[in-house]
Scaffold this active site. Sequence first.
Site, short mmCIF file in Angstrom:
data_model
loop_
_atom_site.label_atom_id
_atom_site.label_comp_id
_atom_site.label_asym_id
_atom_site.label_seq_id
_atom_site.Cartn_x
_atom_site.Cartn_y
_atom_site.Cartn_z
N ASP A 130 0.98 -1.20 0.07
CA ASP A 130 0.02 -0.04 -0.06
C ASP A 130 0.98 1.23 0.04
OD1 ASP A 130 -2.05 -1.57 0.22
OD2 ASP A 130 -2.41 -1.58 2.35
N LYS A 131 0.20 2.36 -0.44
CA LYS A 131 1.17 3.66 -0.61
C LYS A 131 1.75 3.95 0.66
CE LYS A 131 0.33 8.36 -1.23
NZ LYS A 131 -0.54 9.81 -1.42
#
Length: 335
Positions: free
Chosen positions: A142-143
């Site tokens: 995830d970011k």
Amino acid sequence: MEQPANALLYHASPADEGVRLDVFLAQHLPDVSRAQIQRWIEAGYVELNGKLAKPNTRLKAGDEIYLEPPAPPPLEPQPEHIPLQVLYEDEHLAVVNKPRGMVTHPAPGAESGTLVNAALAQFGRLSTVGAPERPGIVHRLDKDTTGLILIALTDTAHHALAEQIQQRLVERRYLALVWGVPRFQRALVDAPIGRSESDRTRMSVKAPLHDPNARPAVTEFELRENLKVCSLLEARLHTGRTHQVRVHAAYAGHPVVGDPVYGAGRSATQYGWRKADARDLQELIDRMGGQALHAYRLSFNHPITQQEMEFTCEPPDDMMTIIRWLRAKKEESGE
């Protein structure tokens, strides 16, 4: 609410009774392949009467079909000279420590500044397996999740690494700072995950018999350190679903600290801390700017030499600052 410009709305007629959802959309979108439509449905871009459905769902007269296709990302990501911490590199693969805030590959709203853009500049070439906007990407983070990620530089390596992941031979372990102290020392969360019906950006635990979008998901948790209002957990993935550690941690009652989606609303005051300490902790969490989740260990067999490979890296400074602060507070209390 105004409907997005690219959204499409259809209504099934009596002539469409019994037609599969994917077939119906393929008939109305002759320039889009049926396989692509099926991927859209499975990814949650299609709603049938306001709910997600399977591609093979049979329509009834009067059904409302809403499609909001994703904006196409650039087909050929461009190299961008963004610094990367490379732990290992050879002619076949690389292992990188992804920083917080970096998207893994281009997507709508994040067409540049991604790991793919940086890797193209760093390594000069990436595998061409998979979608054109994600060359070299074997698995994702995830970011705002930091840590170790594999990048394939050749197609041969990519196919072999993907096969290892499919067979669960690639071991991925995370360190997660979570709210509260669990009663367990070890726990196995075996709970299917699917996309939320109310918000396609969220995932949630699903009942597979009642939800066609539920996919098996298994996470093994181990309590590493009791930090009074928080705990440091190790999470070992047995599957690789979107947001898996974050969803399963919240499902177990201990959402990841700083997680804006699955841990919103938690604070130290809920665990009996005085307001001043809770405020100081929250300032550190806000400064971190994302979930305290770090992919710290990665092990696999080299796709060409079959040599056992293992890499570890410490959590980033912002996460370690919170952990050290919590340790100090616990020591002050004499616990």
